[in-house]
Write a protein that holds these residues in place. Structure first.
Motif, mmCIF file in Angstrom:
data_model
loop_
_atom_site.group_PDB
_atom_site.id
_atom_site.type_symbol
_atom_site.label_atom_id
_atom_site.label_comp_id
_atom_site.label_asym_id
_atom_site.label_seq_id
_atom_site.Cartn_x
_atom_site.Cartn_y
_atom_site.Cartn_z
ATOM 1 N N VAL A 155 2.759 -2.694 -17.097
ATOM 2 C CA VAL A 155 3.363 -3.989 -16.737
ATOM 3 C C VAL A 155 4.512 -3.790 -15.760
ATOM 4 O O VAL A 155 4.596 -4.459 -14.715
ATOM 5 C CB VAL A 155 3.842 -4.725 -18.000
ATOM 6 N N SER A 156 5.431 -2.862 -16.092
ATOM 7 C CA SER A 156 6.575 -2.627 -15.207
ATOM 8 C C SER A 156 6.126 -1.987 -13.899
ATOM 9 O O SER A 156 6.686 -2.281 -12.824
ATOM 10 C CB SER A 156 7.608 -1.743 -15.906
ATOM 11 N N GLY A 157 5.104 -1.137 -13.968
ATOM 12 C CA GLY A 157 4.582 -0.540 -12.745
ATOM 13 C C GLY A 157 3.963 -1.567 -11.827
ATOM 14 O O GLY A 157 4.115 -1.497 -10.603
ATOM 15 N N ALA A 158 3.256 -2.536 -12.415
ATOM 16 C CA ALA A 158 2.674 -3.613 -11.613
ATOM 17 C C ALA A 158 3.755 -4.431 -10.928
ATOM 18 O O ALA A 158 3.632 -4.794 -9.749
ATOM 19 C CB ALA A 158 1.810 -4.507 -12.500
ATOM 20 N N ALA A 159 4.856 -4.705 -11.673
ATOM 21 C CA ALA A 159 5.956 -5.469 -11.094
ATOM 22 C C ALA A 159 6.637 -4.702 -9.970
ATOM 23 O O ALA A 159 6.928 -5.254 -8.899
ATOM 24 C CB ALA A 159 6.967 -5.826 -12.180
ATOM 25 N N ALA A 160 6.900 -3.395 -10.199
ATOM 26 C CA ALA A 160 7.553 -2.584 -9.171
ATOM 27 C C ALA A 160 6.668 -2.437 -7.935
ATOM 28 O O ALA A 160 7.146 -2.522 -6.790
ATOM 29 C CB ALA A 160 7.896 -1.208 -9.745
ATOM 30 N N HIS A 161 5.366 -2.239 -8.163
ATOM 31 C CA HIS A 161 4.438 -2.082 -7.039
ATOM 32 C C HIS A 161 4.329 -3.385 -6.246
ATOM 33 O O HIS A 161 4.268 -3.363 -5.003
ATOM 34 C CB HIS A 161 3.066 -1.674 -7.565
ATOM 35 N N GLU B 286 6.869 -5.376 2.134
ATOM 36 C CA GLU B 286 6.037 -5.025 3.288
ATOM 37 C C GLU B 286 5.187 -6.198 3.759
ATOM 38 O O GLU B 286 4.243 -6.030 4.530
ATOM 39 C CB GLU B 286 5.141 -3.843 2.915
ATOM 40 N N LEU B 287 5.509 -7.396 3.224
ATOM 41 C CA LEU B 287 4.839 -8.654 3.586
ATOM 42 C C LEU B 287 3.353 -8.637 3.203
ATOM 43 O O LEU B 287 2.509 -9.216 3.897
ATOM 44 C CB LEU B 287 4.997 -8.931 5.088
ATOM 45 N N GLU B 288 3.053 -7.969 2.089
ATOM 46 C CA GLU B 288 1.702 -7.966 1.539
ATOM 47 C C GLU B 288 1.702 -8.747 0.230
ATOM 48 O O GLU B 288 2.734 -8.872 -0.437
ATOM 49 C CB GLU B 288 1.208 -6.531 1.298
ATOM 50 N N SER B 289 0.561 -9.266 -0.136
ATOM 51 C CA SER B 289 0.472 -10.066 -1.361
ATOM 52 C C SER B 289 0.572 -9.160 -2.590
ATOM 53 O O SER B 289 0.055 -8.039 -2.594
ATOM 54 C CB SER B 289 -0.851 -10.827 -1.399
ATOM 55 N N PRO B 290 1.249 -9.619 -3.667
ATOM 56 C CA PRO B 290 1.367 -8.809 -4.881
ATOM 57 C C PRO B 290 0.031 -8.684 -5.605
ATOM 58 O O PRO B 290 -0.888 -9.479 -5.373
ATOM 59 C CB PRO B 290 2.387 -9.592 -5.714
ATOM 60 N N LEU B 291 -0.069 -7.691 -6.492
ATOM 61 C CA LEU B 291 -1.267 -7.483 -7.276
ATOM 62 C C LEU B 291 -1.112 -8.081 -8.667
ATOM 63 O O LEU B 291 -0.033 -8.042 -9.245
ATOM 64 C CB LEU B 291 -1.562 -5.979 -7.422
ATOM 65 N N ARG B 292 -2.207 -8.617 -9.177
ATOM 66 C CA ARG B 292 -2.218 -9.013 -10.586
ATOM 67 C C ARG B 292 -2.223 -7.759 -11.451
ATOM 68 O O ARG B 292 -2.598 -6.684 -10.992
ATOM 69 C CB ARG B 292 -3.432 -9.885 -10.902
ATOM 70 N N TRP B 293 -1.826 -7.930 -12.735
ATOM 71 C CA TRP B 293 -1.773 -6.774 -13.646
ATOM 72 C C TRP B 293 -3.130 -6.083 -13.743
ATOM 73 O O TRP B 293 -3.207 -4.858 -13.695
ATOM 74 C CB TRP B 293 -1.306 -7.241 -15.027
ATOM 75 N N ASP C 192 -2.060 3.757 -7.388
ATOM 76 C CA ASP C 192 -0.667 3.964 -7.770
ATOM 77 C C ASP C 192 -0.539 4.162 -9.275
ATOM 78 O O ASP C 192 0.168 5.068 -9.737
ATOM 79 C CB ASP C 192 0.185 2.766 -7.334
ATOM 80 N N PHE C 193 -1.221 3.315 -10.066
ATOM 81 C CA PHE C 193 -1.140 3.414 -11.519
ATOM 82 C C PHE C 193 -1.714 4.738 -12.011
ATOM 83 O O PHE C 193 -1.099 5.444 -12.821
ATOM 84 C CB PHE C 193 -1.878 2.249 -12.171
ATOM 85 N N TRP C 194 -2.883 5.103 -11.536
ATOM 86 C CA TRP C 194 -3.538 6.315 -12.027
ATOM 87 C C TRP C 194 -2.888 7.580 -11.489
ATOM 88 O O TRP C 194 -2.902 8.618 -12.147
ATOM 89 C CB TRP C 194 -5.027 6.268 -11.715
ATOM 90 N N SER C 195 -2.277 7.505 -10.321
ATOM 91 C CA SER C 195 -1.530 8.653 -9.815
ATOM 92 C C SER C 195 -0.319 8.931 -10.696
ATOM 93 O O SER C 195 -0.053 10.085 -11.077
ATOM 94 C CB SER C 195 -1.080 8.405 -8.375
ATOM 95 N N ARG C 196 0.421 7.866 -11.052
ATOM 96 C CA ARG C 196 1.578 8.008 -11.933
ATOM 97 C C ARG C 196 1.153 8.545 -13.297
ATOM 98 O O ARG C 196 1.820 9.387 -13.894
ATOM 99 C CB ARG C 196 2.284 6.664 -12.125
ATOM 100 N N THR C 197 0.033 8.019 -13.806
ATOM 101 C CA THR C 197 -0.428 8.378 -15.141
ATOM 102 C C THR C 197 -0.934 9.810 -15.202
ATOM 103 O O THR C 197 -0.522 10.606 -16.054
ATOM 104 C CB THR C 197 -1.533 7.409 -15.596
ATOM 105 N N LEU C 198 -1.831 10.166 -14.291
ATOM 106 C CA LEU C 198 -2.495 11.462 -14.370
ATOM 107 C C LEU C 198 -1.566 12.626 -14.036
ATOM 108 O O LEU C 198 -1.752 13.732 -14.557
ATOM 109 C CB LEU C 198 -3.714 11.474 -13.446
ATOM 110 N N GLN C 199 -0.562 12.400 -13.200
ATOM 111 C CA GLN C 199 0.358 13.499 -12.901
ATOM 112 C C GLN C 199 1.183 13.860 -14.125
ATOM 113 O O GLN C 199 1.609 15.010 -14.290
ATOM 114 C CB GLN C 199 1.266 13.143 -11.730
#
Length: 227
Positions: A151-157, A164-171, A179-186
């Motif tokens: 949840v917090s990663g989705a908000a930060a991303h 960067e003037l791009e649309s946000p992602l839903r959870w 981004d999520f899986w890179s943070r998780t798997l490392q």
């Protein structure tokens, strides 16, 4: 010995690591805020206050992505060592003890002693739950912190994408993102490496006086013994 010193002696391990945890979280918050403010200034934005940074998604994801991997390590280790063995390692049970062991060995049911926890002597669901309560709790903390990380990663991303003037992602979209899986798997790979390294290095290396090590003079093949 007065009461305070006795309490400190009896709880030295948890007090030392608990204090270290609080100090490092505070230092992480200070360093994280400084880095975050530097990024904001580079973008022409105003820096944030310390209290606001503590409530930010940036700080939450930085903390919880480590928590979930640590509790995953504990959960996997607790359940894995029930059946998996490593000859010569104090991190392993003796080679003939694979499995959940007998009621007599575990001192449950009619084999419970007066000093045993009450649920150890109970039957049915209470005994089943208590017999696995540590692993269940570690799994629950892992899943909870992983959810908070997502949840917090989705908000930060999404904040980064908006800058960067791009649309946000839903959870749900963030859960499938690199981004999520890179943070998780490392984090996961480092925890699995740590568990495996401890299991095999402790076969041949020693740390005098530590229960995580075999006695210095124990043979390399001695399994399930502590120093």
């Amino acid at each position: 010995m007065n009461r305070f010193l006795r309490f400190a002696r009896d709880n030295g391990l948890s007090l030392a690591f608990g204090t270290g945890f609080l100090v490092t979280v505070l230092c992480q918050a200070v360093a994280g805020r400084a880095q975050y403010d530097a990024e904001m200034r580079a973008l022409g934005a105003e820096p944030v206050g310390f209290a606001r940074y503590l409530a930010s998604a940036d700080f939450a994801v930085a903390v919880t992505e480590n928590w979930q991997s640590e509790y995953l390590q504990f959960f996997l280790y607790l359940f894995g060592t029930v059946w998996l063995l490593q000859r010569g390692s104090p991190e392993s049970k003796e080679m003939h003890k694979a499995g959940t062991e007998s009621d007599e060995e575990q001192r449950v049911g009619r084999h419970a002693t007066p000093e045993s926890p009450r649920w150890a002597g109970a039957g049915g669901l209470r005994q089943t739950l208590y017999s696995r309560s540590l692993g269940i709790w570690m799994c629950a903390v892992f899943l909870g912190s992983w959810y908070v990380q997502s949840v917090s990663g989705a908000a930060a991303h999404s904040e980064e994408r908006l800058r960067e003037l791009e649309s946000p992602l839903r959870w749900s979209e963030y859960l499938a993102s690199p981004d999520f899986w890179s943070r998780t798997l490392q984090n996961w790979q480092s925890e699995l490496l740590a568990i495996g390294s401890m299991a095999i290095f402790s076969v041949y290396l020693r740390q005098r006086g530590s229960p995580e090590s075999k006695p210095v003079g124990a043979s390399h093949g001695a399994t399930g013994v502590e120093g």
